[in-house]
Every structure is written in C-alpha cells, then in structure tokens.
Design a protein around this motif. Structure first.
Motif, short mmCIF file in Angstrom:
data_model
loop_
_atom_site.label_atom_id
_atom_site.label_comp_id
_atom_site.label_asym_id
_atom_site.label_seq_id
_atom_site.Cartn_x
_atom_site.Cartn_y
_atom_site.Cartn_z
N LEU B 161 -36.62 -22.55 30.80
CA LEU B 161 -36.40 -23.00 29.42
C LEU B 161 -34.90 -23.05 29.11
CD1 LEU B 161 -37.45 -23.73 26.62
CD2 LEU B 161 -37.59 -21.30 26.11
N GLU B 162 -34.20 -22.02 29.61
CA GLU B 162 -32.77 -21.97 29.36
C GLU B 162 -32.07 -23.16 30.03
OE1 GLU B 162 -29.43 -18.48 29.14
OE2 GLU B 162 -31.39 -18.06 29.95
N ILE B 163 -32.55 -23.48 31.24
CA ILE B 163 -31.98 -24.64 31.93
C ILE B 163 -32.31 -25.92 31.16
CG2 ILE B 163 -32.06 -26.01 34.04
CD1 ILE B 163 -32.44 -23.43 35.55
N ALA B 164 -33.56 -26.01 30.70
CA ALA B 164 -33.97 -27.20 29.94
C ALA B 164 -33.07 -27.39 28.73
CB ALA B 164 -35.42 -27.05 29.49
N ARG B 165 -32.75 -26.27 28.07
CA ARG B 165 -31.88 -26.34 26.90
C ARG B 165 -30.51 -26.90 27.27
NH1 ARG B 165 -30.61 -20.87 23.85
NH2 ARG B 165 -29.43 -20.46 25.73
N GLY B 166 -30.02 -26.43 28.43
CA GLY B 166 -28.71 -26.88 28.87
C GLY B 166 -28.70 -28.33 29.30
N VAL B 167 -29.69 -28.72 30.09
CA VAL B 167 -29.66 -30.06 30.65
C VAL B 167 -30.12 -31.11 29.66
CG1 VAL B 167 -30.00 -29.15 32.95
CG2 VAL B 167 -31.96 -29.96 31.65
N GLY B 168 -30.71 -30.66 28.57
CA GLY B 168 -31.13 -31.62 27.55
C GLY B 168 -29.92 -32.37 27.03
N ARG B 169 -28.81 -31.66 26.93
CA ARG B 169 -27.58 -32.34 26.56
C ARG B 169 -26.99 -32.95 27.82
NH1 ARG B 169 -25.88 -30.60 21.81
NH2 ARG B 169 -23.72 -31.03 22.30
N ASN B 170 -25.75 -33.37 27.77
CA ASN B 170 -25.20 -33.94 28.99
C ASN B 170 -24.79 -32.81 29.92
OD1 ASN B 170 -23.14 -33.02 27.36
ND2 ASN B 170 -21.66 -34.44 28.27
N CYS B 171 -25.54 -32.62 30.98
CA CYS B 171 -25.21 -31.54 31.90
C CYS B 171 -24.43 -32.09 33.07
CB CYS B 171 -26.47 -30.86 32.38
SG CYS B 171 -26.15 -29.69 33.71
N ARG B 172 -23.15 -31.77 33.13
CA ARG B 172 -22.35 -32.23 34.27
C ARG B 172 -22.22 -31.15 35.31
NH1 ARG B 172 -17.33 -35.84 32.68
NH2 ARG B 172 -16.82 -34.42 30.99
N ILE B 173 -22.11 -29.91 34.83
CA ILE B 173 -21.98 -28.79 35.76
C ILE B 173 -22.92 -27.67 35.32
CG2 ILE B 173 -20.42 -26.99 36.58
CD1 ILE B 173 -18.18 -29.09 36.22
N LEU B 174 -23.79 -27.28 36.23
CA LEU B 174 -24.73 -26.21 35.94
C LEU B 174 -24.25 -24.96 36.69
CD1 LEU B 174 -27.55 -25.47 34.72
CD2 LEU B 174 -28.52 -26.12 36.92
N VAL B 175 -24.05 -23.89 35.94
CA VAL B 175 -23.58 -22.65 36.56
C VAL B 175 -24.72 -21.65 36.56
CG1 VAL B 175 -21.92 -20.77 36.41
CG2 VAL B 175 -21.24 -23.08 35.73
N LEU B 176 -25.19 -21.27 37.75
CA LEU B 176 -26.31 -20.33 37.86
C LEU B 176 -25.78 -19.01 38.41
CD1 LEU B 176 -28.73 -22.85 39.56
CD2 LEU B 176 -29.09 -21.88 37.31
N ASP B 177 -25.77 -17.99 37.54
CA ASP B 177 -25.24 -16.69 37.96
C ASP B 177 -26.40 -15.78 38.34
OD1 ASP B 177 -23.78 -14.47 38.43
OD2 ASP B 177 -22.85 -14.35 36.45
N GLU B 178 -26.62 -15.60 39.63
CA GLU B 178 -27.72 -14.80 40.16
C GLU B 178 -29.03 -15.10 39.45
OE1 GLU B 178 -27.23 -10.78 41.32
OE2 GLU B 178 -25.08 -10.90 40.89
N PRO B 179 -29.44 -16.38 39.50
CA PRO B 179 -30.60 -16.77 38.69
C PRO B 179 -31.90 -16.15 39.19
CG PRO B 179 -29.97 -18.56 40.14
CD PRO B 179 -28.94 -17.50 40.30
N THR B 180 -32.00 -15.79 40.45
CA THR B 180 -33.29 -15.35 40.98
C THR B 180 -33.44 -13.85 41.01
OG1 THR B 180 -32.44 -15.33 43.23
CG2 THR B 180 -33.44 -17.37 42.47
N ALA B 181 -32.43 -13.12 40.51
CA ALA B 181 -32.47 -11.65 40.62
C ALA B 181 -33.75 -11.08 40.04
CB ALA B 181 -31.25 -11.05 39.93
#
Lengths: 333, 506
Positions: B161-181
């Motif tokens: 959901l958090e990613i959806a929120r981010g990419v809903g706008r113009n997402c040029r760079i996605l920064v994933l900080d230990e997303p699978t922890a």
C-alpha cells in the motif's frame, strides 16, 4: 586489558562535555546584559532578591525535574502549596509552628503520592492526573479558607524559613543549596535516579530489563512532592498567611525552568546544573520585568514564549539558524 | 554535451551522486560517497551498519543536506530542502518502519501526500478519486476495500500500500530500505514482482538489504559503501561473488563459528503446561549450555513463546530456572534469577536512546553495582567496559548516547546487557540480528556461542533460518502457536523449511 580505546576521529565526546557549560554561558550572558542594561539589576540588594526568588523556585523545580526526567509533568505544585499554606495556618493554634509545617509538608508529599499512584498503577496520563489534583487541591484550599486569605499570628519561628539567616546567608538560599545537592546525589549517584532516567527514556524497555517501573514512577512523584513541600513551607512563611491563591504560576515557572535548562520534556535526560541555570534564567527574567516597571502579566507571556522557544531549540538547534535566515531574507526581500 | 557516443546503450542516469560528504559533529558519516542509479534498473546498496547507508538514503529523500558533493536528478543538479520537495520530484521512500496511519482508511492513506501538499482545510476533494486509487492498487497487485482501516491489513499488504501511494504520483526513484525485514516469503515475492514491474515502467530502484539471496535475485547493479566511502561503484551484479562483496563491505574476511557443542544434561530453563497468551499449553525445556532454536513463520507464535519463556509476555503458570521458579509474566523475578532477554523490536522494547552505552548495558544489573541505594559508578564502568570491548562496540565510546550508534552496535548494547547479569543462567533472544550488518552479526553470534559454552541455556526465536542453522543444537518448529515438531541440530535447511510449512507432519 588496557583502557577503553578512543575513537580514531579525535575527541568526539566534545559536544556532550560542552553541553552543560553552554547553558552556563547563556545564564552568565543574560546576567551580564541585565546588569548593563537594566537599572538597579546589578545592585547587591537586588541580586539577593533574585536569589531569594530563585531559591523557592529552584527547590520546587528539583521536584519538577525528577518528574520531567520520568517523561511526566507536574501541574499540581502551585495548588498543593496553596492548600498546604491554608492547612498550616489553620493547624497552627493546635500543633504549634513546627507541627503545622510538618503537617503541611506531609500533605504535599501525600498529594505527590496520589499523583504517582494514578500515573504508575492506573496509567493515567501525567497531565490529566496532576491537572486533576490541581483542581482538587485548589478547590479544597478555597473551601477551607472560605475564599479569603487567613493571616497567621506574627511570630519569629514562623517567619524563620523565609526571613531567617544563618551566618548571614538567607535560609531559603541555604535550603535551595541543600535541595540541589540532594537532587544531584539522587540523579547522578543513586540507583533510584538511574531507574528514573531509564524509565523516562523507554518504559517498556525498562520493564523488560527487569526494573520495577510502577515503583520507580511512584517514588519519583513522591520525592517530587517532598521538594515541593520544602518550597511551600518557605512560601507560607514568607506571606505569613494561608492563601488559596498562593502560587498559581509555580508549576509553569518550574516547567519553564526545566525546559530552558535543556531538559527534554520527553524524559530520560537532564542534570542539576541545567536545572540551576534554568531556574536562574527564569528568576532573572521575572525580576527584570519588575525592575522595568512592566505589568507583571508580562512575566507569564515571557515565560510561555520561553518554554516554547526552549523546546524548539532542544529539538533542533538549526532552528536558530533558520530563524536568522528567515529574518535576514525577509529584510532583503 | 561532449558529443561522444556511448559505447553501449546504457539506460539514462536517473540519479547521480558524486563525492558526497556529511559530518555529524565529530562523526564523519560520509566521506566520499558516489551512487549512480539508472532508469529501469534495480540497484542494491550494501554496507555494514555505520558505513553510511542510512545517511546516504536520508540525503536522497531530502531529510538531510550533504556538507559537500553534488546530487543530480536526471542530469539536473538538485538540492532538496525537505522530504516534501524530494517526493514532489518523484523520489518515493519506503521504510522498514512503515509510515502509514493505521487508524485511517486505505483511501485516506493513499491521499496522504495530496493532503500534505494541499493548503489547510480538509475536504473530500483533497482525496484521490476512488477510480484512480483503485488503479494505483492494481498496479501493485492489491485488491483492497478502499474504506478498510489500515490497521486490519497484513504487514505485506501495508508495505505494498505504501508503494502504491508512492507510485501513484510520478515515481522516478523508488527507495526500498530493508523492505523484506518484516515480510514472510510469499509477501516478499509479491513485493519483488511489483518492483520488477515498476522497473519495466521506467523507474529506478534503490534496494537496501542485508540478504544476499534477495540481492542476487532482484538487483541488476550493486554499490558497496565502507566507512563513508564508495568502494564498489555500480558494478553489474554478476561481476563479484558474495565473498568479494562481503570483503569489500568489511575490508576483511569474516570469521565463522559454528555451534557450541556444549549442551549439558540438566535442564536449566523449563516450562511445563504453561499457558501462553495464544492459548496452547506449552512444554519446553532448554538444557544448560544448549542452544535451542524456535523456528516459525511470521505469525506462527514462535516469538510469543520465546517471550513467555523470559517472563516478558503475559500468561499463566510458572517457569523454572534451575531449582528456582518465576511466575509467567514476572520479568523482574526472571531477571533476578538470571534470565536475560533480547526483545525483537530493539527501538520499542530494548533501547534507552538518550542513555549512555554503559547505562544501557548495565540496566539489568544495577543491583550488582549498588550498595544501600548508591550506585558505584566506577564499579559499573569497570564491569561494563570490558564487555563492550569484547563485542567491539564501534565507535568505542562507552559514554556516548545509545541513539548515536548504528543498528548493529545498538544491538550489541542489548547483548552486553545480557552479559552483565551477574548470575546469567538462561538467555532468550528474539530476532537477535534483524537489520544488523554482517560484522555485528558475527560478533553477536560469537557472544551467544561463548555464553552457551559457559553453561548458559540459550533459546533463540528467529525468522532467519541461516542464523538458526549456524547456531542451534536443536530446533523446535512452531506452527499455530504451538511447538509442532522437533528437529536435531543436523537437520538441513530444507528439512526445517518443510517442517515450517507443515509438510513433514504427515
């Protein structure tokens, strides 16, 4: 085993060492500026006056500091001091001066214990618990006194805590020195004090580390009550009467002193030097307002501004830079 | 500009950071860091804790300003003054600690950036249109009721959901900080698929993880930071093997130790018929010198069982430590009897951030340093400092606040707190090396093994199978809040995984 190796990037513990003197410098600067700019501020008589005010404020601020380190806050100090003053004067004929002071003091410690119990055992937020006690104590004091101050019969013993001198030094200042020493021992040297820091820093972690969090919180509010009791006795002695509206600003002034001294209101941090400096700053500012013949209402406005600014500064010293930049940009634009 | 044609067709550079430096007081977090992200590629950022990864990420997302160096977004120099500016420029940070509002609905959360960007005054107009919101969810493979409160979603769903929120706008760079922890296997797979999709759509992805498996599967390129400087700069993922990467991170070879082999006969930490919060009666015994692993998938109850054994979670019954016993939930008595505990959530349950490293390590052993209520500070120091030295606390500043250390070194403080117990008899650890770098992890593992060798009973609950297989003499597999199966220390990772999934039970 050799001593602990130092970090390879030089004396990195500098900021920690520098922090307490920074507040000292601020205090000294304020004193110097006031002495230069405010007429009569630097006279010996006025300095003693400031110290007398600072003494009472400082004794009570010691209690506030403990509560603040516990990540709590105490609003009931002023009202419980007022209630104690009424009880002291009313009890005077029956118990004698010493007995009355003891009774009033114990009453405040008891109020602190109730606050501690509410916060520690029943998880009432400190703001609510102590605000509730403020109202109850205030109401009780007004009810007991019938709304008007009751005068105490003039006596030397009764006025000794406020007006007496030992070796030429005013008694309140001596008591304040003792209170600060006690606070220092509690905070820096005692197991109890360490427990307060840990609970204030992270109560859950403290519980899981095996500390008795309720007991530590309870004892903190109780000891805070003890400091307030000392201050209340001096206050009552000074006004020589039981006053339902004795020191309504006391909680705000002590919170301001802690915040200005640099104690984070989130808890877990703070030392005696910071409390002393915070108290001196608040006392000097109050005194300056009086000396400049400004309405005393200014004191509260100043105090409020001071608390908010202090908290902003604690959170982010860059705030100062931002403010300056904003101002200078505004001028240019 | 220089008119030279590239030799190969490289995707455009999305973000170029050159010679970035950042100091915090006397600490130099970054000395000379370079990072190049290309559109359509997943870029892994490696480095032990304290190498400067977090600082670099903070600079990218506009939370921190660099002291020197240049940052260029798609060729244009930028200097973000706030996170909001970075988000407006198309940089979407997704943190390990989620930044959603659990009490609000899915739609409200999707609209959070709009609300933040808008002027004061909330109105329904500020919300994202429902059709658009649904389209955003579809892009990350979610199918959710827009009015559901986020608190009812699973951790994996929240992250998507958090990613959806981010990419809903113009997402040029996605920064994933230990997303699978905090994700389980299936949730992580779903996340990876979404990341690939976004890449195909032209986004650049910065992926920070300590898990080599994930990095090798997902990333196209890798950058390694060590001590504030870039030591491997945007190398294709196949160029270096794991050993080389680890060596680049550490500047040395990690030492591996395996198993204590010191299990003794007598049980040291025993629960019989204890009622855990979940309801199942629990029987569990750890012998002195033995390291027992509680293996369980996220939500299996393995963590709750371990916490109960340390007296840290509520329940009914008694747990014996040698000849003595404490009531379940009485953490204080458990500490008195010598049961040390490392909670799963370091920040919420373990650390005292404003307190010194020494104060953090001595928290459970204050009685040992006190006489008649007075704390012997010299005694405390002389007992704790050698422990911190033994764990190679870095930087070696015992008086610095715990908050100033990196995650791995903060975890060492919690381990030191266990070591400081005067009568340490049992050690219960939850996720002891989650989010911890390779060097700190090795140090912590070594400390655990050393404690076991001195006769301490050790119980570890971890979702990291590599960790369990590196340490344990015996595994207990937890399913649905109960111990379902026991496996010997020699069991293979595959056997444990099968047991986790419940296959071997048949």
């Amino acid at each position: 085993m050799s001593s602990f190796p130092l970090g390879d990037r030089g004396p990195s513990s500098m900021p920690a060492i520098l922090r307490p003197p920074a507040i000292l410098i601020v205090t000294a600067l304020l004193f110097g500026l006031a002495a230069l700019a405010v007429p009569r501020f630097g006279t010996l008589g006025n300095i003693e006056n400031v110290l007398r005010i600072a003494a009472i404020l400082g004794i009570v601020a010691c209690g506030q500091a403990i509560v603040v380190i516990l990540a709590g806050i105490e609003f009931s100090f002023g009202a419980s001091a007022a209630l104690a003053s009424v009880v002291i004067v009313m009890a005077l004929p029956a118990t004698g001066v010493v007995g009355a002071f003891l009774l009033g003091g114990l009453l405040i410690v008891a109020i602190g214990m109730v606050n501690g119990l509410l916060v520690a055992r029943f998880s009432v937020p400190p703001v609510i618990a102590t605000l509730g006690m403020l109202m109850i104590a205030s109401g009780l004091a007004a009810w007991l006194a019938g709304g008007l101050p009751i005068d105490a019969p003039p006596s030397d013993t009764f006025s000794w805590p406020a007006r007496g001198r030992v070796l030429g030094i005013p008694v309140p200042i001596l008591i304040a020195a003792a209170a600060f020493t006690l606070l220092h021992v509690l905070l820096a040297r005692s197991r109890l004090g360490r427990g307060w820091y840990l609970v204030g820093a992270n109560a859950t972690a403290a519980r899981l580390a095996g500390l008795s969090v309720p007991r530590l919180v309870f004892s903190g509010y109780a000891v805070a009550g003890l400091f307030c009791a000392l201050g209340a006795v001096i206050l009552t002695s000074r006004v020589a009467s039981g006053q339902p509206m004795l020191a309504p600003n006391l909680p705000f002034e002590t919170i301001a002193a802690c915040a200005v001294g640099g104690l984070p209101l989130g808890g877990g941090r703070g030392n005696v030097l910071q409390v002393v400096c915070g108290v001196l700053i608040v006392a000097m500012l109050n005194n300056i307002v009086v000396l400049l013949n400004l309405p005393t209402a200014y004191q509260l406005i100043l105090l409020g501004t001071l608390v908010v600014t202090a908290v902003l500064l604690q959170r982010d010293w860059a705030f100062l830079g931002q403010a300056v930049r904003l101002l200078t940009n505004g001028r240019r634009g | 500009m220089n008119g030279e044609l590239p030799m190969t067709i490289e995707p455009a550079i999305a973000l170029a950071m050159r010679d970035i430096a950042k100091r915090y007081g006397a600490t130099c977090a970054l000395r000379s860091a370079d990072l190049t992200l290309r559109t359509g590629r997943v870029h892994a950022l490696l480095g032990e804790n304290g190498a400067g990864k977090s600082t670099l990420v903070k600079i990218i997302v506009g939370a921190v300003k660099p002291d020197s160096g240049s940052v260029a977004l798609a060729g244009r120099p930028v200097a973000f003054r706030s996170v909001a500016e970075a988000i407006a420029a198309g940089i979407v940070p997704i943190y390990q600690h989620l930044s959603l509002f659990p009490e609000l609905s899915v739609l409200d959360n999707l609209s959070a950036f709009q609300l933040a960007a808008g002027r004061a005054g909330l109105s329904r107009k500020a919300l994202v249109p429902r059709d658009e919101a649904r389209a955003w969810l579809t892009r990350v493979g979610l199918d959710l009721d827009l009015d559901r409160p986020v608190s009812l979603l699973s951790l994996g769903e929240r992250q998507l959901l958090e990613i959806a929120r981010g990419v809903g706008r113009n997402c040029r760079i996605l920064v994933l900080d230990e997303p699978t922890a905090a994700l389980n296997g299936a949730e992580a797979e779903r996340l990876f698929a979404v990341v690939r999709d976004l890449c195909a759509g032209g986004a650049a992805v910065l992926f920070i993880s300590h898990k080599f498996d994930e990095i090798e599967r997902l990333a196209d390129e890798v950058t390694v930071l060590r001590d504030g400087a870039t030591v491997i700069d945007a190398a294709p993922i196949g160029r270096h093997d794991r050993a080389t990467l680890v060596k680049a991170m550490l500047g040395m070879q990690v030492e591996h130790e395996h198993r204590s082999g010191s299990a003794q006969a007598e049980p040291a930490l025993v629960a019989t018929g204890v009622r855990v919060a979940a309801g199942q009666p629990l029987d569990l015994a750890v012998r002195a010198g033995e390291i027992v692993g509680l293996a369980g998938l996220v939500g299996s109850g393995a963590l709750a069982i371990a916490a109960t054994m340390a007296g840290a979670a509520a329940g009914r019954g008694e747990i014996s430590v040698g000849q003595e016993r404490f009531a379940v939930g009485d953490r204080r008595e458990a500490v008195r009897l010598g049961v040390a505990y490392v909670p799963a959530d370091r920040h919420a349950e373990g650390l005292f951030p404003p307190v010194s490293a020494i104060g953090n390590a001595s928290a459970s052993a204050l009685a040992r340093f006190s006489t008649r209520g007075i704390l012997g500070k010299a005694r405390e120091r002389s007992a704790i400092e050698p422990l911190l030295r033994r764990l190679y606390l870095h930087p070696a500043r015992p008086d610095a606040e715990a908050a100033s250390f990196s995650g791995g070194n903060q975890q060492k403080l919690l381990i030191a707190r266990c070591l400081a117990l005067p009568n340490l008899r049992a050690l219960v650890l939850l996720e002891p090396t989650r989010g911890v770098d390779v060097a700190a992890r090795a140090m912590i593992h070594r400390a655990i093994i050393e404690m076991a060798r001195t006769g301490v009973a050790v119980l570890i609950a971890s979702s990291d199978l590599d960790e369990l297989t590196a340490l344990c003499d015996r595994y207990l597999v937890v399913r649905d809040g109960a111990i379902a199966q026991e496996l010997p220390g020699a069991a293979s990772t595959e056997a444990i995984m099968a047991a986790l999934a419940g296959k071997a039970a048949a």
